[in-house]
Write an enzyme that holds these catalytic residues in place. Structure first.
Site, PDB file in Angstrom:
ATOM      1  N   ASN A 115      28.484  22.293 -33.823  1.00  0.00           N
ATOM      2  CA  ASN A 115      27.102  22.585 -34.213  1.00  0.00           C
ATOM      3  C   ASN A 115      26.928  22.183 -35.676  1.00  0.00           C
ATOM      4  O   ASN A 115      27.413  22.874 -36.572  1.00  0.00           O
ATOM      5  CB  ASN A 115      26.836  24.089 -34.004  1.00  0.00           C
ATOM      6  CG  ASN A 115      25.478  24.516 -34.544  1.00  0.00           C
ATOM      7  OD1 ASN A 115      24.634  23.676 -34.884  1.00  0.00           O
ATOM      8  ND2 ASN A 115      25.259  25.822 -34.623  1.00  0.00           N
ATOM      9  N   LYS A 124      24.347  22.258 -37.410  1.00  0.00           N
ATOM     10  CA  LYS A 124      23.285  23.012 -38.096  1.00  0.00           C
ATOM     11  C   LYS A 124      22.374  22.027 -38.845  1.00  0.00           C
ATOM     12  O   LYS A 124      22.193  20.903 -38.379  1.00  0.00           O
ATOM     13  CB  LYS A 124      23.901  24.077 -39.001  1.00  0.00           C
ATOM     14  CG  LYS A 124      24.930  24.930 -38.232  1.00  0.00           C
ATOM     15  CD  LYS A 124      25.387  26.155 -38.937  1.00  0.00           C
ATOM     16  CE  LYS A 124      26.356  26.899 -38.031  1.00  0.00           C
ATOM     17  NZ  LYS A 124      26.793  28.176 -38.615  1.00  0.00           N
ATOM     18  N   HIS A 155      21.305  31.391 -31.206  1.00  0.00           N
ATOM     19  CA  HIS A 155      22.280  31.377 -32.303  1.00  0.00           C
ATOM     20  C   HIS A 155      21.914  32.466 -33.310  1.00  0.00           C
ATOM     21  O   HIS A 155      20.737  32.730 -33.538  1.00  0.00           O
ATOM     22  CB  HIS A 155      22.297  29.999 -32.977  1.00  0.00           C
ATOM     23  CG  HIS A 155      23.445  29.846 -33.931  1.00  0.00           C
ATOM     24  ND1 HIS A 155      23.416  30.393 -35.196  1.00  0.00           N
ATOM     25  CD2 HIS A 155      24.652  29.255 -33.804  1.00  0.00           C
ATOM     26  CE1 HIS A 155      24.570  30.127 -35.796  1.00  0.00           C
ATOM     27  NE2 HIS A 155      25.338  29.443 -34.973  1.00  0.00           N
ATOM     28  N   GLU A 174      21.751  32.502 -36.374  1.00  0.00           N
ATOM     29  CA  GLU A 174      20.827  32.072 -37.443  1.00  0.00           C
ATOM     30  C   GLU A 174      19.393  32.046 -36.931  1.00  0.00           C
ATOM     31  O   GLU A 174      18.452  32.346 -37.678  1.00  0.00           O
ATOM     32  CB  GLU A 174      21.291  30.706 -37.989  1.00  0.00           C
ATOM     33  CG  GLU A 174      22.543  30.869 -38.838  1.00  0.00           C
ATOM     34  CD  GLU A 174      23.509  29.695 -38.799  1.00  0.00           C
ATOM     35  OE1 GLU A 174      23.101  28.575 -38.443  1.00  0.00           O
ATOM     36  OE2 GLU A 174      24.692  29.917 -39.137  1.00  0.00           O
ATOM     37  N   GLU A 213      30.023  34.634 -31.058  1.00  0.00           N
ATOM     38  CA  GLU A 213      30.127  34.301 -32.472  1.00  0.00           C
ATOM     39  C   GLU A 213      29.830  35.549 -33.301  1.00  0.00           C
ATOM     40  O   GLU A 213      28.650  35.860 -33.573  1.00  0.00           O
ATOM     41  CB  GLU A 213      29.108  33.219 -32.844  1.00  0.00           C
ATOM     42  CG  GLU A 213      29.275  31.926 -32.096  1.00  0.00           C
ATOM     43  CD  GLU A 213      28.632  30.762 -32.849  1.00  0.00           C
ATOM     44  OE1 GLU A 213      29.375  29.850 -33.235  1.00  0.00           O
ATOM     45  OE2 GLU A 213      27.407  30.784 -33.080  1.00  0.00           O
ATOM     46  N   GLY A 264      30.710  31.041 -41.045  1.00  0.00           N
ATOM     47  CA  GLY A 264      30.615  30.429 -42.365  1.00  0.00           C
ATOM     48  C   GLY A 264      31.258  31.239 -43.475  1.00  0.00           C
ATOM     49  O   GLY A 264      31.072  30.952 -44.652  1.00  0.00           O
ATOM     50  N   SER A 318      34.102  30.416 -38.099  1.00  0.00           N
ATOM     51  CA  SER A 318      35.208  29.968 -38.956  1.00  0.00           C
ATOM     52  C   SER A 318      36.420  29.446 -38.178  1.00  0.00           C
ATOM     53  O   SER A 318      37.560  29.664 -38.588  1.00  0.00           O
ATOM     54  CB  SER A 318      35.619  31.080 -39.934  1.00  0.00           C
ATOM     55  OG  SER A 318      34.540  31.380 -40.810  1.00  0.00           O
TER      56      SER A 318
HETATM   57  P1  13P Z   1      31.322  28.139 -38.816  1.00  0.00           P
HETATM   58  O1  13P Z   1      32.349  27.440 -37.960  1.00  0.00           O
HETATM   59  O2  13P Z   1      30.877  27.308 -39.990  1.00  0.00           O
HETATM   60  O3  13P Z   1      31.738  29.516 -39.176  1.00  0.00           O
HETATM   61  O4  13P Z   1      29.999  28.288 -37.903  1.00  0.00           O
HETATM   62  C1  13P Z   1      30.103  28.802 -36.638  1.00  0.00           C
HETATM   63  C2  13P Z   1      28.806  28.630 -35.950  1.00  0.00           C
HETATM   64  O5  13P Z   1      27.831  29.287 -36.266  1.00  0.00           O
HETATM   65  C3  13P Z   1      28.727  27.627 -34.874  1.00  0.00           C
HETATM   66  O6  13P Z   1      27.548  27.741 -34.158  1.00  0.00           O
END
Ligand code: 13P
Length: 250
Positions: free
Chosen positions: A9, A11, A93, A95, A165, A171, A209
């Protein structure tokens, strides 16, 4: 047998240049051992990614409209994603939930659109740190799964993937331990079984992560079927290593 999947992803990251540098080497080197590799770029780069992927890597959309078509400026429909050759669409997600107010109800509508368009919905679920510390992680995640997938039935389950997640791991460089992630994946599978889903056929991915060095321990767990990767999906070597991190006999 459920599918092993590693999805990147991106983003809101990337550029035409990054697509050129990243996608060719990923599509050449990531595929092996029956792993489905998926790149989920910002939608505007989808055709560029598909071109460089040369059919070796699947593509996905990061978000989708809850409506089918019409006067919804700025939105992208599931049918358009299918038209552009996408196989997967992320829904819910964290976010989207945290920054854009996406509720479980909206996520459920989006899942319906994805399934109606013939694509696979990847429903993202996960608890915040406060919820985990309050001992609510399992109930929060279970409710997200139940509500987000409330309309799914019969053969549609074959086109559902769940991505666990934990919000506190996204992140942050903090990953759930393989044992904690495994425990939650098992809970998710139990929830799916309670919804009359073929729980052993539904892929449940871990995200938060994931890196080349922690992926092998995570992917060795019996109920972790792969990963949804953020930051590490923007580095070709790291992402390719993650795609190859499954145990040899899995
Ligand atoms: P990270 O791997 O950067 O922690 O992000 C995970 C994520 O949100 C994938 O959708």
């Amino acid at each position: 047998m459920r599918r092993k999947i590693v999805a990147g992803n991106w983003k809101m990251n990337g550029s035409k240049d990054l697509v050129k540098r990243l996608v060719g080497s990923i599509s050449e080197q990531s595929g092996s051992g029956g792993v489905e590799v998926v790149i989920v770029p910002p939608a505007i780069y989808l055709s560029e990614v598909a071109e460089f992927a040369g059919g070796e890597v699947a593509t996905g959309l990061q978000n989708v409209s809850q409506w089918q078509a019409g006067a919804y400026t700025g939105e992208i429909s599931a049918g358009m994603a299918r038209d552009m050759g996408c196989a997967y669409i992320l829904v819910g997600h964290s976010e989207r939930r945290q920054l854009f107010g996406e509720t479980d109800g909206v996520a459920a509508e989006k899942v319906k659109q994805v399934l109606a368009s013939g694509l696979t919905a990847m429903l993202c679920v996960g608890e915040t740190l406060e919820e985990r510390e309050a001992g609510e992680a399992v109930s929060v995640v279970a409710a997200q799964v139940r509500k987000g997938l409330a309309s799914v039935s019969g053969d549609q389950w074959r086109r559902v993937v769940v991505a666990y997640e934990p919000v506190w791991a996204i992140g942050t460089g903090k990953t759930a331990t393989a044992a904690d992630a495994q425990a939650m994946h098992l809970e998710i599978r139990n929830v799916l079984a309670g919804m009359k889903a073929p729980a052993n056929e539904v892929s449940v991915l871990y995200g938060g992560s994931v890196k080349a060095d922690n992926a092998p321990a995570l992917f060795a767990e019996p109920d972790i079927d792969g990963g949804l990767i953020g930051g590490a999906s923007l580095k070709a070597e790291e992402f390719i290593s993650i795609c190859r991190a499954f145990p040899a006999d899995a």
